[in-house]
Each structure stands twice: as C-alpha cells, then as structure tokens.
Design a protein around this motif. Structure first.
Motif, PDB file in Angstrom:
ATOM      1  N   TYR A 186       0.812  -1.218   0.000  1.00 36.67           N
ATOM      2  CA  TYR A 186       0.000   0.000   0.000  1.00 36.67           C
ATOM      3  C   TYR A 186       0.850   1.274   0.000  1.00 36.67           C
ATOM      4  CZ  TYR A 186      -4.011  -2.968   0.653  1.00 36.67           C
ATOM      5  OH  TYR A 186      -4.992  -3.915   0.467  1.00 36.67           O
ATOM      6  N   ARG A 187       2.125   1.137  -0.216  1.00 32.33           N
ATOM      7  CA  ARG A 187       3.007   2.307  -0.249  1.00 32.33           C
ATOM      8  C   ARG A 187       2.831   3.082  -1.545  1.00 32.33           C
ATOM      9  NH1 ARG A 187       8.141  -0.701   2.496  1.00 32.33           N
ATOM     10  NH2 ARG A 187       7.177  -0.819   4.556  1.00 32.33           N
ATOM     11  N   GLY A 188       3.169   4.360  -1.483  1.00 38.08           N
ATOM     12  CA  GLY A 188       3.079   5.215  -2.661  1.00 38.08           C
ATOM     13  C   GLY A 188       1.672   5.675  -2.971  1.00 38.08           C
ATOM     14  N   LYS A 189       0.757   5.524  -2.022  1.00 34.44           N
ATOM     15  CA  LYS A 189      -0.642   5.889  -2.229  1.00 34.44           C
ATOM     16  C   LYS A 189      -1.089   7.031  -1.311  1.00 34.44           C
ATOM     17  CE  LYS A 189      -1.614   1.109  -3.579  1.00 34.44           C
ATOM     18  NZ  LYS A 189      -1.240   1.277  -4.935  1.00 34.44           N
ATOM     19  N   SER A 195       1.000   7.307   4.192  1.00 36.23           N
ATOM     20  CA  SER A 195       1.932   7.856   5.189  1.00 36.23           C
ATOM     21  C   SER A 195       1.634   9.328   5.457  1.00 36.23           C
ATOM     22  CB  SER A 195       3.379   7.716   4.719  1.00 36.23           C
ATOM     23  OG  SER A 195       3.772   6.379   4.721  1.00 36.23           O
ATOM     24  N   VAL A 196       1.412  10.078   4.389  1.00 37.12           N
ATOM     25  CA  VAL A 196       1.089  11.498   4.541  1.00 37.12           C
ATOM     26  C   VAL A 196      -0.211  11.660   5.315  1.00 37.12           C
ATOM     27  CG1 VAL A 196       0.511  13.628   3.294  1.00 37.12           C
ATOM     28  CG2 VAL A 196       2.380  12.172   2.481  1.00 37.12           C
ATOM     29  N   LEU A 212      -1.429   9.609   7.573  1.00 42.26           N
ATOM     30  CA  LEU A 212      -1.166   9.296   8.985  1.00 42.26           C
ATOM     31  C   LEU A 212      -0.425  10.441   9.673  1.00 42.26           C
ATOM     32  CD1 LEU A 212      -0.240   5.543   8.526  1.00 42.26           C
ATOM     33  CD2 LEU A 212      -2.162   6.409   9.889  1.00 42.26           C
ATOM     34  N   ILE A 213       0.499  11.080   8.957  1.00 46.66           N
ATOM     35  CA  ILE A 213       1.202  12.234   9.524  1.00 46.66           C
ATOM     36  C   ILE A 213       0.221  13.389   9.736  1.00 46.66           C
ATOM     37  CG2 ILE A 213       2.901  14.033   9.014  1.00 46.66           C
ATOM     38  CD1 ILE A 213       4.622  11.776   7.728  1.00 46.66           C
ATOM     39  N   ASN A 214      -0.639  13.632   8.752  1.00 51.60           N
ATOM     40  CA  ASN A 214      -1.624  14.704   8.905  1.00 51.60           C
ATOM     41  C   ASN A 214      -2.570  14.431  10.064  1.00 51.60           C
ATOM     42  OD1 ASN A 214      -0.548  16.243   6.846  1.00 51.60           O
ATOM     43  ND2 ASN A 214      -1.924  15.409   5.282  1.00 51.60           N
ATOM     44  N   ARG A 215      -2.925  13.152  10.264  1.00 54.28           N
ATOM     45  CA  ARG A 215      -3.792  12.810  11.415  1.00 54.28           C
ATOM     46  C   ARG A 215      -3.040  13.070  12.720  1.00 54.28           C
ATOM     47  NH1 ARG A 215      -6.593  13.155  14.905  1.00 54.28           N
ATOM     48  NH2 ARG A 215      -8.304  11.818  15.602  1.00 54.28           N
ATOM     49  N   SER A 216      -1.734  12.836  12.724  1.00 56.02           N
ATOM     50  CA  SER A 216      -0.920  13.115  13.912  1.00 56.02           C
ATOM     51  C   SER A 216      -0.884  14.613  14.195  1.00 56.02           C
ATOM     52  CB  SER A 216       0.504  12.583  13.713  1.00 56.02           C
ATOM     53  OG  SER A 216       0.487  11.196  13.509  1.00 56.02           O
ATOM     54  N   LYS A 217      -0.767  15.421  13.149  1.00 53.11           N
ATOM     55  CA  LYS A 217      -0.797  16.878  13.319  1.00 53.11           C
ATOM     56  C   LYS A 217      -2.149  17.324  13.870  1.00 53.11           C
ATOM     57  CE  LYS A 217       2.503  17.953   9.632  1.00 53.11           C
ATOM     58  NZ  LYS A 217       2.635  18.531   8.274  1.00 53.11           N
ATOM     59  N   GLN A 218      -3.205  16.716  13.356  1.00 54.26           N
ATOM     60  CA  GLN A 218      -4.557  17.014  13.858  1.00 54.26           C
ATOM     61  C   GLN A 218      -4.661  16.631  15.334  1.00 54.26           C
ATOM     62  OE1 GLN A 218      -7.679  15.119  11.583  1.00 54.26           O
ATOM     63  NE2 GLN A 218      -9.230  15.621  13.108  1.00 54.26           N
ATOM     64  N   TRP A 219      -4.043  15.513  15.711  1.00 53.70           N
ATOM     65  CA  TRP A 219      -4.046  15.072  17.114  1.00 53.70           C
ATOM     66  C   TRP A 219      -3.375  16.117  18.003  1.00 53.70           C
ATOM     67  CZ3 TRP A 219      -6.985  12.200  19.800  1.00 53.70           C
ATOM     68  CH2 TRP A 219      -6.584  11.648  21.021  1.00 53.70           C
ATOM     69  N   TYR A 250       9.534  13.139   5.443  1.00 48.92           N
ATOM     70  CA  TYR A 250       9.305  14.058   6.562  1.00 48.92           C
ATOM     71  C   TYR A 250       9.479  15.528   6.182  1.00 48.92           C
ATOM     72  CZ  TYR A 250       9.172   9.685   9.126  1.00 48.92           C
ATOM     73  OH  TYR A 250       8.842   8.426   9.550  1.00 48.92           O
ATOM     74  N   PRO A 251      10.522  15.916   5.457  1.00 46.68           N
ATOM     75  CA  PRO A 251      10.606  17.327   5.043  1.00 46.68           C
ATOM     76  C   PRO A 251       9.437  17.737   4.132  1.00 46.68           C
ATOM     77  CG  PRO A 251      12.757  16.290   4.859  1.00 46.68           C
ATOM     78  CD  PRO A 251      11.770  15.195   5.139  1.00 46.68           C
ATOM     79  N   ARG A 252       8.984  16.815   3.265  1.00 41.81           N
ATOM     80  CA  ARG A 252       7.822  17.114   2.413  1.00 41.81           C
ATOM     81  C   ARG A 252       6.577  17.388   3.239  1.00 41.81           C
ATOM     82  NH1 ARG A 252       5.398  13.321  -1.124  1.00 41.81           N
ATOM     83  NH2 ARG A 252       6.312  11.720   0.144  1.00 41.81           N
ATOM     84  N   CYS A 253       6.508  16.818   4.445  1.00 39.58           N
ATOM     85  CA  CYS A 253       5.349  16.978   5.322  1.00 39.58           C
ATOM     86  C   CYS A 253       5.533  18.119   6.320  1.00 39.58           C
ATOM     87  CB  CYS A 253       5.074  15.668   6.060  1.00 39.58           C
ATOM     88  SG  CYS A 253       4.473  14.363   4.985  1.00 39.58           S
ATOM     89  N   GLY A 254       6.552  18.940   6.109  1.00 44.80           N
ATOM     90  CA  GLY A 254       6.722  20.127   6.942  1.00 44.80           C
ATOM     91  C   GLY A 254       7.661  19.967   8.122  1.00 44.80           C
TER      92      GLY A 254
END
Length: 152
Positions: free
Chosen positions: A90-93, A96-97, A99-106, A130-134
């Motif tokens: 399921y990678r490349g879909k 991961s981004v 899940l990271i955004n949900r962590s930021k929301q948390w 990680y750098p792509r996600c800020g």
C-alpha cells in the motif's frame, strides 16, 4: 486510493500487532508477533501511547504511534512520532502522509505544541517524506542512547 484513519483501541490489537511486527522486521528485528502484541496491549491498557490505523480494502494497512512528551522551552505537551509504517503493498498511495496529517490534527485536538521524530540516516523514504510533510531537520542537537545491560 480510498482509505480511512481511525484511532486504534484494544479491539484492534491483532491487526495492529501484525503491522507492528512487519515494522520491527523492517528495522532488522526478529519476527515475534506475540511479543509485539504484549507490548502493544500494555500501551493500550496503560494509556501510554495513541495509535492511529489506516484502513483500506477492509483491513489495517498502516499505523502511526505517538507518545506524549513535554517540551522544555515551549512549556507544553509535545508528541513523539515514534512509529510510522505502511504495508509494502500500500506504499506510494499517500497513506503515510495521511497518517502524519492525522498526527498533526491530534496535536491540535490535544493542545500539543507539535511533533518530534527521529529516523535512521539510512531510511531514505522517511528522510524524503518528513521534510515534504513540513518537518525540519534539527542539526543543532545530538541524540544519545543509554541502554541498561540485559542479563539472562
């Protein structure tokens, strides 16, 4: 790809343990689903981490696990993004981004000042993601570990 992200609980232990085992194997650890299940069950029962699962095709395909920290200069709660894993199929879909955004929301939901993480220098995927996600690389600190001696 259609997927959802949900906060995991004890009822998700078996699926989470399977993914957690694959994650540990990725980091060159011996496969041991049962030992991982015990570890995760303790985290759930003792409220020691918060874990989010990505669900696609009716099954868990990724997770992120967060541990509470406290930041000494901001004098606020902070989350350690300790574990992030997406099943290879399921990678490349974008999961991961997500899940990271949900962590930021948390962080917003729990009034935390942000997220901290560390990854191996050899983790090319993470070091690009990680750098792509800020996330900003922290070249100002050295991270050290001390491990107590294991006695058999």
């Amino acid at each position: 790809m259609n997927y959802t992200i949900k906060k995991a609980g004890l009822e998700d232990l078996n699926e989470t343990a399977e993914l957690f085992n694959l994650y540990r194997v990725f980091y060159r650890q011996e496969s041991d689903v049962e030992k991982g299940k015990i570890f995760l069950k303790e985290r759930f029962l003792n409220n020691e981490s918060d874990l989010f699962l990505a669900i696609a095709d009716g099954k868990a395909v990724g997770f992120v696990q967060l541990y509470k920290l406290f930041h000494y200069t901001r004098l606020q709660k902070q989350w350690l993004l300790s574990d992030l894993f997406v099943h290879p199929d399921y990678r490349g879909k974008g999961i991961s981004v997500g899940l990271i955004n949900r962590s930021k929301q948390w962080c917003e939901e729990t009034n935390a000042c942000g997220l901290m993480l560390e990854t191996e220098k050899t983790n090319d995927i993470g070091n690009t993601l990680y750098p792509r996600c800020g996330f900003e690389y922290d070249g100002h600190h050295n991270y050290y570990h001390w491990w107590k001696e294991i006695r058999s």
